[in-house]
Design a protein around this motif. Sequence first.
Motif, PDB file in Angstrom:
ATOM      1  N   ILE A   7     -15.592 -34.284  46.199  1.00  0.00           N
ATOM      2  CA  ILE A   7     -14.427 -34.807  46.927  1.00  0.00           C
ATOM      3  C   ILE A   7     -13.726 -35.886  45.981  1.00  0.00           C
ATOM      4  CG2 ILE A   7     -14.062 -36.536  48.886  1.00  0.00           C
ATOM      5  CD1 ILE A   7     -16.484 -35.564  50.335  1.00  0.00           C
ATOM      6  N   THR A  29      -9.192 -25.311  46.386  1.00  0.00           N
ATOM      7  CA  THR A  29      -9.013 -26.672  46.855  1.00  0.00           C
ATOM      8  C   THR A  29      -8.337 -26.856  48.259  1.00  0.00           C
ATOM      9  OG1 THR A  29      -6.842 -26.450  45.845  1.00  0.00           O
ATOM     10  CG2 THR A  29      -8.362 -27.226  44.372  1.00  0.00           C
ATOM     11  N   ALA A  65     -21.008 -35.767  53.816  1.00  0.00           N
ATOM     12  CA  ALA A  65     -21.115 -34.635  52.954  1.00  0.00           C
ATOM     13  C   ALA A  65     -22.059 -35.190  51.844  1.00  0.00           C
ATOM     14  CB  ALA A  65     -19.596 -34.515  52.056  1.00  0.00           C
ATOM     15  N   ALA A  76     -22.011 -33.857  48.038  1.00  0.00           N
ATOM     16  CA  ALA A  76     -20.760 -33.572  47.510  1.00  0.00           C
ATOM     17  C   ALA A  76     -20.725 -34.786  46.576  1.00  0.00           C
ATOM     18  CB  ALA A  76     -19.636 -33.863  48.560  1.00  0.00           C
ATOM     19  N   THR A 119     -12.225 -31.120  47.890  1.00  0.00           N
ATOM     20  CA  THR A 119     -11.460 -31.561  48.922  1.00  0.00           C
ATOM     21  C   THR A 119     -10.766 -32.846  48.410  1.00  0.00           C
ATOM     22  OG1 THR A 119     -12.985 -30.623  50.518  1.00  0.00           O
ATOM     23  CG2 THR A 119     -11.465 -32.625  51.235  1.00  0.00           C
ATOM     24  N   THR A 134     -18.453 -27.902  50.497  1.00  0.00           N
ATOM     25  CA  THR A 134     -17.419 -28.889  49.765  1.00  0.00           C
ATOM     26  C   THR A 134     -18.656 -29.468  48.572  1.00  0.00           C
ATOM     27  OG1 THR A 134     -16.114 -29.499  51.530  1.00  0.00           O
ATOM     28  CG2 THR A 134     -16.253 -31.194  49.530  1.00  0.00           C
ATOM     29  N   ARG A 135     -18.329 -29.300  47.380  1.00  0.00           N
ATOM     30  CA  ARG A 135     -18.949 -29.574  46.408  1.00  0.00           C
ATOM     31  C   ARG A 135     -18.454 -31.021  45.685  1.00  0.00           C
ATOM     32  NH1 ARG A 135     -22.192 -25.380  44.228  1.00  0.00           N
ATOM     33  NH2 ARG A 135     -22.139 -23.548  45.585  1.00  0.00           N
ATOM     34  N   TYR A 171     -17.005 -30.423  55.908  1.00  0.00           N
ATOM     35  CA  TYR A 171     -17.388 -30.538  54.662  1.00  0.00           C
ATOM     36  C   TYR A 171     -18.354 -29.503  54.317  1.00  0.00           C
ATOM     37  CZ  TYR A 171     -15.009 -34.987  54.992  1.00  0.00           C
ATOM     38  OH  TYR A 171     -14.020 -35.984  55.038  1.00  0.00           O
ATOM     39  N   ASN A 198      -7.466 -23.070  55.306  1.00  0.00           N
ATOM     40  CA  ASN A 198      -7.974 -24.477  55.762  1.00  0.00           C
ATOM     41  C   ASN A 198      -8.013 -24.355  57.475  1.00  0.00           C
ATOM     42  OD1 ASN A 198      -8.618 -27.148  56.236  1.00  0.00           O
ATOM     43  ND2 ASN A 198      -6.735 -27.943  55.731  1.00  0.00           N
ATOM     44  N   HIS A 213     -12.545 -24.889  49.993  1.00  0.00           N
ATOM     45  CA  HIS A 213     -13.112 -26.134  50.319  1.00  0.00           C
ATOM     46  C   HIS A 213     -14.028 -26.475  49.390  1.00  0.00           C
ATOM     47  CE1 HIS A 213     -12.222 -25.340  54.999  1.00  0.00           C
ATOM     48  NE2 HIS A 213     -11.495 -24.974  54.231  1.00  0.00           N
TER      49      HIS A 213
END
Length: 646
Positions: A566, A542, A591, A594, A515, A563-564, A560, A484, A512
């Motif tokens: 949230i 994660t 995002a 996401a 998230t 990122t897929r 983001y 991160n 990521h």
Amino acid sequence: MDQGDRKAVDSASLAGPARVVPAQVPGMNGLLGLAVGVVVIAGLFFAKDVLIPITLAILLSFVLSPVVAALRHARLPKGLAVMISVLAALGLLGGVGTLVGMQVASLADDAPGYLRTIDDKVASAKGFAADRVAFFAQDKAPPPRAAAGPPQSNVERVLASRSREPVPVRVTDREPDAFTVAGQVLGPVVGPFETFVIVLVVAIFILMQKEDLRDRMIRLFGSSDLHRTTLAMDDAGARLSKYFLSQLAVNTSFGIVIGTGLWAIGVPVPALWGILAGILRFVPYVGALLGAALPLALAAGVDPGWTMVIEVAVLFAVVEPLIGYVVEPLLYGHSTGLSPLSVILAAVFWTWIWGPVGLVLSMPLTLCLVVLGRHVPALEFLDILLGDRPALTPVESFYQRMLAADPEEALEQAELLLKDRSLASYYDEVALGGLKLAAEDARRGVVDRAGAERIVHAMSTVVDELSEQDDGLLAAAPVAKTLNPMPAADTTGMVVPASGTTQAPDDWRESHAVTCIAGRGVLDDAVTAMLAQLLARRGFGTRRIPHAAVARDAVQRVDYSGTRMICLSYLEIGGSPSHLRYLVRRLRREAPGAHILVGLWPQGEAALSDEQIQRVLGADSYVGSLASAVDVVTDIATAPDISQAA
């Protein structure tokens, strides 16, 4: 800037000092209960001559009740069944008493010889000890005293030379009359005989009036709910009868085995010691030791050596654990329903109240009190104080350990609970339930912000220690930690499941990919840590983001990219809060590709079932448990359209 983002905490109570309600002075009900308890104990002590026979009769009726029921099933009238059961018990007791009398009479003739042998062994042991002490202290021995000289005065010489012959003295009493002799002979017998008659008569009436007494107890304790009270009374009576009858059978078998073993060893009057061992075994924990004391002493008096003593000790050391740890658990379970401390305290209490009889009856009496406490609401405190059931539920115990900042004991509890449940179930049922109690206390002002932070710190310790826990459902294997780049976000390096569970696709294992963002409450960080850990065990990449990092006025924006999914976690929320709606809108802009999942952990949250509230909030999925959140993320990750779009 919206009003929700200006606040750092969801609940205003977390920001201010705790409003603890002061302790109250005991009211009239408490003082009245104390007075009743003192009166009851005093009554037990001063009325023991009446209560002991009645108690023995009640216990005897519990023992004979299954026998009477079996005879009733054989189509015998109630009166005849009761009389047959009582006569059989009388015959058994009479036979045992006759056997004990014969054994004691035969032992009395040889007792002086046994005492001389014991005295010789004691003298030999004392001489051996004295020789050893003299050997180690010979250098420190004082010089011998000089012999005393002859008497110096004339008076002393006269007294020393004068012989002193004893003067015979004879004291005579009147010859006792026949009534005095009869009183001396029958006096020790009348008292026990009176008790025996009272026990017998009361037991017969209890067995004859069993149903009527049951109805009176139902009317006394629960006439408003006849169905539940009847089931409780029948269950309590059946359990007590089964336990007493089983205990009687076990202790009788123990006495028979001990008597047979002592006979094979060669100890005199083995039947007497077998009966005594069976009776004393009703005394918890120390009964077997008390039953072994006299046979060991007699073996020391019979055998000039120590062989017989060792054989008797080995006999008790083998038979007692075999009965206690093998036979009893198979017969009526591993527990009597009493806590070990309550058994010891009950033995001390009943011995003080009723003497040796109270010591023997302490276990059955305490068990009766615990059974009453489990079925009578007014006596529930007896089950709490004396029973073996946990005083706190797993959720309450977990929360108490978090309040005390003692994660070690919470981990011990977790290891026990994880033997028959998955880690996700443990988090949902126990850990999340404890955090809900913390949120409720925070809302009431009992827990301040500093206390909530201590709870989160202790909870984080528990989560970290359980990161590699093999719960039997998810076999763990270590994987590389996610990275991160943001200092405000916490990464979670977890484990990946073995085959048998749905794993994350390869493109979801990247850092990521998922998230996890905490809500505004301090306690939401702990829930986010649990969710991130469960997802990482499935192989998802994660990261954890605190709520301050996603606020509108955050100094550094969250990246983001990649990122897929949230996941938002809220432990305390109500209705349709505007701050959550605005947060979802900002996440949509930052995002856009996401999937947004909102976890609302309060029980019965309206947003979980109200579609209108869900449309207003604007998220894609809503869940009320951590296990459901993991399933939703897994389903979305493995869906063909999502994989192709990625």
